[in-house]
Design a protein around this motif. Structure first.
Motif, PDB file in Angstrom:
ATOM      1  N   VAL A 328       0.857  -1.188   0.000  1.00 33.10           N
ATOM      2  CA  VAL A 328       0.000   0.000   0.000  1.00 33.10           C
ATOM      3  C   VAL A 328       0.893   1.238   0.000  1.00 33.10           C
ATOM      4  CG1 VAL A 328      -2.089  -0.969   1.017  1.00 33.10           C
ATOM      5  CG2 VAL A 328      -0.246  -0.251   2.519  1.00 33.10           C
ATOM      6  N   SER A 329       0.542   2.177  -0.860  1.00 30.72           N
ATOM      7  CA  SER A 329       1.402   3.351  -1.046  1.00 30.72           C
ATOM      8  C   SER A 329       0.849   4.608  -0.392  1.00 30.72           C
ATOM      9  CB  SER A 329       1.606   3.623  -2.544  1.00 30.72           C
ATOM     10  OG  SER A 329       2.112   2.486  -3.179  1.00 30.72           O
ATOM     11  N   THR A 330      -0.480   4.646  -0.163  1.00 28.96           N
ATOM     12  CA  THR A 330      -1.083   5.864   0.378  1.00 28.96           C
ATOM     13  C   THR A 330      -2.045   5.530   1.512  1.00 28.96           C
ATOM     14  OG1 THR A 330      -2.971   5.773  -1.141  1.00 28.96           O
ATOM     15  CG2 THR A 330      -0.989   6.944  -1.907  1.00 28.96           C
ATOM     16  N   GLU A 331      -2.397   6.546   2.247  1.00 26.00           N
ATOM     17  CA  GLU A 331      -3.349   6.406   3.348  1.00 26.00           C
ATOM     18  C   GLU A 331      -4.709   5.947   2.826  1.00 26.00           C
ATOM     19  OE1 GLU A 331      -4.664   6.425   7.241  1.00 26.00           O
ATOM     20  OE2 GLU A 331      -2.625   6.916   6.569  1.00 26.00           O
ATOM     21  N   GLN A 332      -5.129   6.515   1.681  1.00 24.68           N
ATOM     22  CA  GLN A 332      -6.426   6.153   1.113  1.00 24.68           C
ATOM     23  C   GLN A 332      -6.459   4.686   0.705  1.00 24.68           C
ATOM     24  OE1 GLN A 332      -9.193   8.090   1.045  1.00 24.68           O
ATOM     25  NE2 GLN A 332     -10.195   6.186   0.400  1.00 24.68           N
ATOM     26  N   GLU A 333      -5.363   4.227   0.134  1.00 21.09           N
ATOM     27  CA  GLU A 333      -5.276   2.821  -0.273  1.00 21.09           C
ATOM     28  C   GLU A 333      -5.357   1.908   0.960  1.00 21.09           C
ATOM     29  OE1 GLU A 333      -2.522   0.263  -3.424  1.00 21.09           O
ATOM     30  OE2 GLU A 333      -1.845   2.223  -2.684  1.00 21.09           O
ATOM     31  N   TYR A 334      -4.701   2.330   2.013  1.00 16.76           N
ATOM     32  CA  TYR A 334      -4.725   1.572   3.269  1.00 16.76           C
ATOM     33  C   TYR A 334      -6.155   1.506   3.821  1.00 16.76           C
ATOM     34  CZ  TYR A 334      -3.303   0.104   7.986  1.00 16.76           C
ATOM     35  OH  TYR A 334      -3.157  -0.586   9.160  1.00 16.76           O
ATOM     36  N   LYS A 335      -6.853   2.638   3.770  1.00 12.41           N
ATOM     37  CA  LYS A 335      -8.236   2.684   4.279  1.00 12.41           C
ATOM     38  C   LYS A 335      -9.171   1.837   3.414  1.00 12.41           C
ATOM     39  CE  LYS A 335      -8.085   7.201   6.566  1.00 12.41           C
ATOM     40  NZ  LYS A 335      -8.572   8.607   6.542  1.00 12.41           N
ATOM     41  N   ASN A 336      -8.903   1.815   2.119  1.00 14.31           N
ATOM     42  CA  ASN A 336      -9.741   1.000   1.230  1.00 14.31           C
ATOM     43  C   ASN A 336      -9.689  -0.470   1.626  1.00 14.31           C
ATOM     44  OD1 ASN A 336     -10.507   3.224  -0.252  1.00 14.31           O
ATOM     45  ND2 ASN A 336      -8.985   2.910  -1.878  1.00 14.31           N
ATOM     46  N   GLU A 349       0.395   0.678  11.498  1.00 14.47           N
ATOM     47  CA  GLU A 349      -0.132   2.013  11.214  1.00 14.47           C
ATOM     48  C   GLU A 349       0.911   3.101  11.470  1.00 14.47           C
ATOM     49  OE1 GLU A 349      -3.703   2.474  13.416  1.00 14.47           O
ATOM     50  OE2 GLU A 349      -4.837   0.988  12.250  1.00 14.47           O
ATOM     51  N   LYS A 350       1.812   2.838  12.382  1.00 11.97           N
ATOM     52  CA  LYS A 350       2.849   3.827  12.698  1.00 11.97           C
ATOM     53  C   LYS A 350       3.913   3.906  11.610  1.00 11.97           C
ATOM     54  CE  LYS A 350       2.360   3.183  17.700  1.00 11.97           C
ATOM     55  NZ  LYS A 350       3.019   2.646  18.922  1.00 11.97           N
ATOM     56  N   LEU A 351       4.067   2.836  10.835  1.00 13.61           N
ATOM     57  CA  LEU A 351       5.125   2.806   9.822  1.00 13.61           C
ATOM     58  C   LEU A 351       4.783   3.760   8.677  1.00 13.61           C
ATOM     59  CD1 LEU A 351       5.841  -1.036   9.607  1.00 13.61           C
ATOM     60  CD2 LEU A 351       7.149   0.698  10.836  1.00 13.61           C
ATOM     61  N   PRO A 352       5.808   4.342   8.051  1.00  8.82           N
ATOM     62  CA  PRO A 352       5.560   5.271   6.926  1.00  8.82           C
ATOM     63  C   PRO A 352       5.187   4.489   5.660  1.00  8.82           C
ATOM     64  CG  PRO A 352       7.910   4.984   7.250  1.00  8.82           C
ATOM     65  CD  PRO A 352       7.253   4.231   8.373  1.00  8.82           C
ATOM     66  N   PHE A 353       4.558   5.191   4.721  1.00 14.07           N
ATOM     67  CA  PHE A 353       4.252   4.599   3.416  1.00 14.07           C
ATOM     68  C   PHE A 353       5.482   4.728   2.524  1.00 14.07           C
ATOM     69  CE2 PHE A 353       0.045   5.737   5.048  1.00 14.07           C
ATOM     70  CZ  PHE A 353      -0.661   4.575   4.798  1.00 14.07           C
ATOM     71  N   PRO A 354       5.665   3.785   1.585  1.00 14.33           N
ATOM     72  CA  PRO A 354       4.850   2.580   1.339  1.00 14.33           C
ATOM     73  C   PRO A 354       5.135   1.500   2.376  1.00 14.33           C
ATOM     74  CG  PRO A 354       6.713   2.621  -0.158  1.00 14.33           C
ATOM     75  CD  PRO A 354       6.776   3.901   0.626  1.00 14.33           C
ATOM     76  N   LYS A 355       4.142   0.655   2.600  1.00 13.95           N
ATOM     77  CA  LYS A 355       4.290  -0.472   3.518  1.00 13.95           C
ATOM     78  C   LYS A 355       3.445  -1.636   3.007  1.00 13.95           C
ATOM     79  CE  LYS A 355       1.096   2.061   6.539  1.00 13.95           C
ATOM     80  NZ  LYS A 355       0.987   2.718   7.858  1.00 13.95           N
ATOM     81  N   LYS A 356       3.500  -2.753   3.693  1.00 17.37           N
ATOM     82  CA  LYS A 356       2.787  -3.940   3.227  1.00 17.37           C
ATOM     83  C   LYS A 356       1.848  -4.467   4.302  1.00 17.37           C
ATOM     84  CE  LYS A 356       6.233  -5.633  -0.076  1.00 17.37           C
ATOM     85  NZ  LYS A 356       7.102  -6.774  -0.446  1.00 17.37           N
ATOM     86  N   LEU A 357       0.653  -4.830   3.856  1.00 15.91           N
ATOM     87  CA  LEU A 357      -0.258  -5.555   4.742  1.00 15.91           C
ATOM     88  C   LEU A 357       0.245  -6.991   4.830  1.00 15.91           C
ATOM     89  CD1 LEU A 357      -3.659  -4.246   3.314  1.00 15.91           C
ATOM     90  CD2 LEU A 357      -2.527  -3.501   5.410  1.00 15.91           C
ATOM     91  N   PRO A 358       0.075  -7.653   5.954  1.00 11.80           N
ATOM     92  CA  PRO A 358       0.668  -8.994   6.101  1.00 11.80           C
ATOM     93  C   PRO A 358       0.018 -10.054   5.216  1.00 11.80           C
ATOM     94  CG  PRO A 358      -0.685  -8.436   8.009  1.00 11.80           C
ATOM     95  CD  PRO A 358      -0.571  -7.192   7.195  1.00 11.80           C
ATOM     96  N   PHE A 359      -1.235  -9.834   4.821  1.00 11.48           N
ATOM     97  CA  PHE A 359      -1.951 -10.852   4.044  1.00 11.48           C
ATOM     98  C   PHE A 359      -1.969 -10.478   2.566  1.00 11.48           C
ATOM     99  CE2 PHE A 359      -4.822  -8.032   6.413  1.00 11.48           C
ATOM    100  CZ  PHE A 359      -5.371  -7.293   5.368  1.00 11.48           C
ATOM    101  N   SER A 360      -2.363 -11.469   1.738  1.00 14.08           N
ATOM    102  CA  SER A 360      -2.459 -11.234   0.293  1.00 14.08           C
ATOM    103  C   SER A 360      -3.888 -10.860  -0.085  1.00 14.08           C
ATOM    104  CB  SER A 360      -2.002 -12.471  -0.485  1.00 14.08           C
ATOM    105  OG  SER A 360      -2.927 -13.529  -0.302  1.00 14.08           O
TER     106      SER A 360
END
Length: 685
Positions: A328-336, A349-360
C-alpha cells in the motif's frame, strides 16, 4: 181572404180529413214496418251475438298471439331466460284459455322444441363461456396477482369475464339443477387437470412459471366468484377438494421442475413468484401452508446452487492470487483495504508509506464473498413469514456449509495442487490466521442484518474458526511434507562410497558432502521466508526438517541393500552430521531454547560417536543406565551396522591374510557382536 161559413166549415172538414188520412198512412206504414222489421231484428240480434262471441274469442286469442310474438322477439334478442318464462306463461295460461284452435295446437306442439332449443342454446353459450374462461384464466390470474403485488384496485374476474351464461343456465335448468351442476363441475375438473399440467420446459424461464401460476390463480378466482354468486352451483366443500387436489399437483410439479434449475437468480425469482402466488390465493381463503413448506425445501436446493457458484468464485480468487503481502502506497489505499476487511495493527499504522499488509489479496476478497453469500441467503428468507430467529438460524446454517464444505475444499485444493511453493504455503498460513481472527466480525454482521444477538439461546455458531484452523494445519502439514520431499531430492544425490578406507589424519579434515552443503544452503534460504509465520509453525518445520535429515541418513546406514560398510564412510557421515549440527546451532528460526534443535540429530550422533571412537566398553557397561553416554543408540541398529562392518572385515582378511591388524580387528568385531547379541537377549527376556 173572406168566405162563407160553409166554405170555412168545408175547409176545416177537409183539414180534419187530411189529418186523419195522414194518421192512417203512418199507422199503416208503422204496421207494415213492424211486420217487415221482425225478421231483420232477429237477424241483427244474431249478428250482434256473433260479434260479441267473436270479440270474446279474440280477447282470449290475442294474449296468445301477443305472448308468442313476445317470445319470438325474446328469442331473436337471445334473452333466453325471459323467453323461457314467456314460454311457460304461454303454455300454462294463454293457450289453455284460448281453446282448441289449430294455431294453438301448432303452438302447443312447438313448445317442447322451443324449450329444448332454449336449453341447447343456453348450454352452447355455457360451453363458450367455459372455453372463454379457460383462455382468459391467464389474464384473470395475472390481474389478481398484480393486485396483491402493487396493492391497487384492478379489474376483478367479473369485469374481465361475462358470467351471465352461468347464471342464465342456472335459471334455465332450474328443473334439471343436478344435471347442470354435474356437467359444470365435470367440465371444470377437466379444465383443472389441463391447467395443473405444466409445460415440459417450464423450468427454463421465469415466464414459464409465471404462466403456470397465472392460469391456476385465474381458475380458482373464477371458482371463488361462482361460489359466492351462483347460489350453490358450486359449494365450499367442492372448491376445497379441488384446491387440495391442485395443491398436491402444484407442489409435485414445482419440486420436479425446480430441481432442474442451477441458476440461483432464477431460483430466487421463482421463490418470489411462489410467495406472490401463495399470498394471492390466501387472500381468496385458500390454505397455502404447504407452499411455504415447499419453499423451505427449495431453500436447501438454493443453498446447494449458491455453494456451487461460490465454489467457482473462491477457486477463481485463490487461483488469481499472487500469495504476496499487499503493498500500500497511500493512506487512502490503506483505508480501502481496511474497509473491505476488519484489520487493525497499531504497529503497522505507525510505519511510513509505502508499507505492506501482512496478508495477500485473497483475504479481503474471500471475506467480501462471505458477506455476499450471507446477503444472498437473506434475500431468499424474505417474505417467507419466518421469525427473525428462524431467518438467523437459516443464514448461519447455510454460511456454515459454505465455510466447512465449500471454502474448506477450495483452500485444501489451493494448498495441495501441484507446484505450490513454500512461500505460497507460508502466505496461506498467514492469510488463514487473519481470516480466523475475522470470524467474530462475521458473527456480528449476521446479527446486525437479522436483529438476533450472536449470544442468543440456541443461536448457531459459525464454523469459521475451525475451517481456517484446519486449512492452516493442512498448509503446515504441506510445508512439512514439501520440505521433507525437497530434502529427499537432495538426499537422492548422496553417493557414499560404502567401502571407502579411513584416510590418514584426523576426521576433522574431512569436508561435508556436496549434496549436504547444497541442502543446508536450501534450508537457510527457506527458513528466511518463515519470519512472518507463527513461531511454533516455523519451529515445527525446522525441527521436522532436521529430524527427517537425521532419520534419512540413519536409514541409509541401515539399508539392507548396503551389505558392507567401512569405518571410512562412517567418518564421512560424521563430517556431514557435524555440518547439520552447525546449521542447528546457528538458530535458523527463532524460539528454540538452548540446543533443542540438536536433539534431532542425537540418535545419529551417538551411533556415529560409538563407532568412530570404538567405545564399546562404555556402551556395554552403561547400557540401560540414565547416565549412559550412548543412551539413544539402539542395540539392534548397532548390531546391524557391526555385521555390515564384519562383512567388510571378512573380505579384508581374505585379501590380506598376513596382515595381523586386520585379523585382530575382525576378531574384535566378532567379539562385540557376540556381546551385543547377549545384551539384546538379556533385555528381551
Amino acid at each position: 181572404m173572406g168566405g162563407s161559413p160553409e166554405t170555412q166549415d168545408s175547409i176545416t172538414e177537409l183539414l180534419k180529413v187530411r189529418g186523419e188520412t195522414q194518421k192512417l198512412k203512418v199507422t199503416d206504414t208503422n204496421r207494415r214496418l213492424q211486420d217487415d222489421g221482425k225478421d231483420e231484428l232477429q237477424q241483427c240480434r244474431l249478428q250482434q251475438r256473433n260479434i260479441a262471441s267473436t270479440v270474446e274469442k279474440l280477447s282470449l286469442c290475442l294474449p296468445v298471439l301477443e305472448t308468442y310474438s313476445r317470445l319470438q322477439e325474446q328469442m331473436r334478442a337471445k334473452r333466453y331466460y325471459p323467453a323461457l318464462r314467456t314460454l311457460e306463461q304461454l303454455e300454462q295460461t294463454c293457450l289453455p284459455r284460448a281453446g282448441r284452435y289449430r294455431f294453438c295446437s301448432i303452438m302447443a306442439d312447438n313448445i317442447p322444441h322451443l324449450r329444448t332449443h332454449i336449453r341447447d342454446t343456453a348450454m352452447t353459450q355455457l360451453k363458450d363461456f367455459l372455453e372463454s374462461i379457460r383462455k382468459h384464466s391467464d389474464k384473470i390470474g395475472e390481474t389478481a396477482i398484480r393486485q396483491v403485488c402493487v396493492c391497487v384496485c384492478v379489474p376483478g374476474a367479473q369485469e374481465l369475464v361475462d358470467f351471465s351464461p352461468v347464471y342464465r343456465c342456472l335459471h334455465i335448468y332450474t328443473g334439471l339443477r343436478d344435471e347442470f351442476e354435474n356437467y359444470y363441475r365435470k367440465q371444470r375438473r377437466k379444465q383443472a387437470r389441463l391447467v395443473l399440467q405444466p409445460h415440459s420446459n417450464m423450468h427454463e424461464t421465469l415466464d414459464g412459471y409465471r404462466r403456470y401460476f397465472n392460469q391456476i390463480v385465474g381458475f380458482f378466482v373464477v371458482e371463488d366468484h361462482v361460489l359466492h354468486t351462483s347460489q350453490g352451483l358450486v359449494n365450499r366443500v367442492y372448491v376445497e377438494e379441488l384446491w387440495e387436489l391442485a395443491l398436491s399437483k402444484i407442489v409435485a410439479a414445482l419440486r420436479t421442475h425446480s430441481s432442474y434449475c442451477d441458476n440461483p437468480d432464477l431460483v430466487l425469482d421463482l421463490k418470489n413468484l411462489i410467495v406472490l402466488f401463495a399470498d394471492t390465493l390466501q387472500g381468496y381463503g385458500f390454505p397455502v401452508s404447504q407452499l411455504f413448506d415447499m419453499l423451505l425445501e427449495i431453500h436447501e436446493q438454493y443453498g446447494e446452487i449458491l455453494l456451487k457458484r461460490w465454489n467457482l468464485t473462491f477457486r477463481q480468487v485463490l487461483d488469481q492470487d499472487n500469495y504476496s503481502p499487499i503493498p500500500v502506497s497511500t493512506e487512502q489505499e490503506y483505508k480501502n483495504y481496511t474497509s473491505m476487511f476488519p484489520f487493525q495493527d497499531p504497529e503497522l499504522e505507525k510505519l511510513p508509506f509505502p508499507k505492506k499488509l501482512p496478508f495477500s489479496e485473497f483475504v479481503p476478497k474471500v471475506y467480501n464473498q462471505l458477506k455476499e453469500f450471507i446477503y444472498a441467503c437473506l434475500k431468499y428468507s424474505e417474505d417467507l413469514h419466518l421469525s427473525s430467529t428462524e431467518v438467523d438460524d437459516m443464514i448461519r446454517k447455510s454460511t456454515n456449509l459454505l465455510l466447512s464444505r465449500t471454502l474448506s475444499h477450495c483452500l485444501q485444493y489451493a494448498i495441495k495442487k501441484k507446484n505450490v511453493g513454500m512461500a505460497e504455503l507460508v502466505q496461506v498460513i498467514i492469510n488463514t490466521t487473519h481470516l480466523e481472527q475475522s470470524c467474530h466480525f462475521l458473527e456480528e454482521f449476521i446479527s446486525n442484518i437479522t436483529n438476533v444477538p450472536p449470544d442468543a439461546i440456541n443461536s448457531t455458531k459459525l464454523y469459521g474458526t475451525s475451517t481456517f484452523k484446519d486449512a492452516r494445519h493442512a498448509a503446515e502439514a504441506e510445508i512439512y511434507s514439501s520440505l521433507n520431499a525437497k530434502i529427499d531430492q537432495f538426499l537422492q544425490l548422496a553417493d557414499y562410497d560404502w567401502m571407502s578406507p579411513l584416510q590418514s589424519g584426523s576426521n576433522l579434515q574431512l569436508q561435508p558432502s556436496d549434496f549436504l552443503i547444497d541442502l543446508i544452503t536450501f534450508l537457510q534460504s527457506t527458513f528466511s521466508v518463515f519470519t512472518n509465520l507463527p513461531g511454533k509453525v516455523a519451529q515445527t518445520a525446522c525441527m521436522s526438517a532436521c529430524k527427517h535429515i537425521s532419520t534419512s541418513l540413519m536409514q541409509l546406514l541401515l539399508d539392507p541393500e548396503v551389505r558392507q560398510i567401512s569405518i571410512g564412510v562412517l567418518h564421512q557421515l560424521d563430517a556431514d552430521v557435524r555440518e547439520c549440527e552447525g546449521f542447528a546451532r546457528a538458530g535458523p528460526v527463532a524460539g528454540f531454547q538452548g540446543d533443542t534443535l540438536l536433539l534431532a540429530f542425537s540418535d545419529l550422533r551417538q551411533l556415529l560417536d560409538l563407532f568412530t571412537q570404538w567405545d564399546w566398553s562404555s556402551y556395554l557397561a552403561d547400557y540401560g543406565k540414565p547416565t549412559c553416554k550412548y543412551l539413544r543408540v539402539n542395540p539392534h541398529a548397532a548390531l546391524a551396522l557391526l555385521e555390515k562392518m564384519r562383512e567388510t572385515s571378512r573380505k579384508n582378511v581374505v585379501f590380506a591374510q598376513f596382515r595381523k591388524s586386520d585379523r585382530d580387528r575382525h576378531k574384535l568385531i566378532d567379539t562385540v557382536i557376540k556381546q551385543l547379541r547377549n545384551l539384546i537377549a538379556q533385555h528381551t527376556s
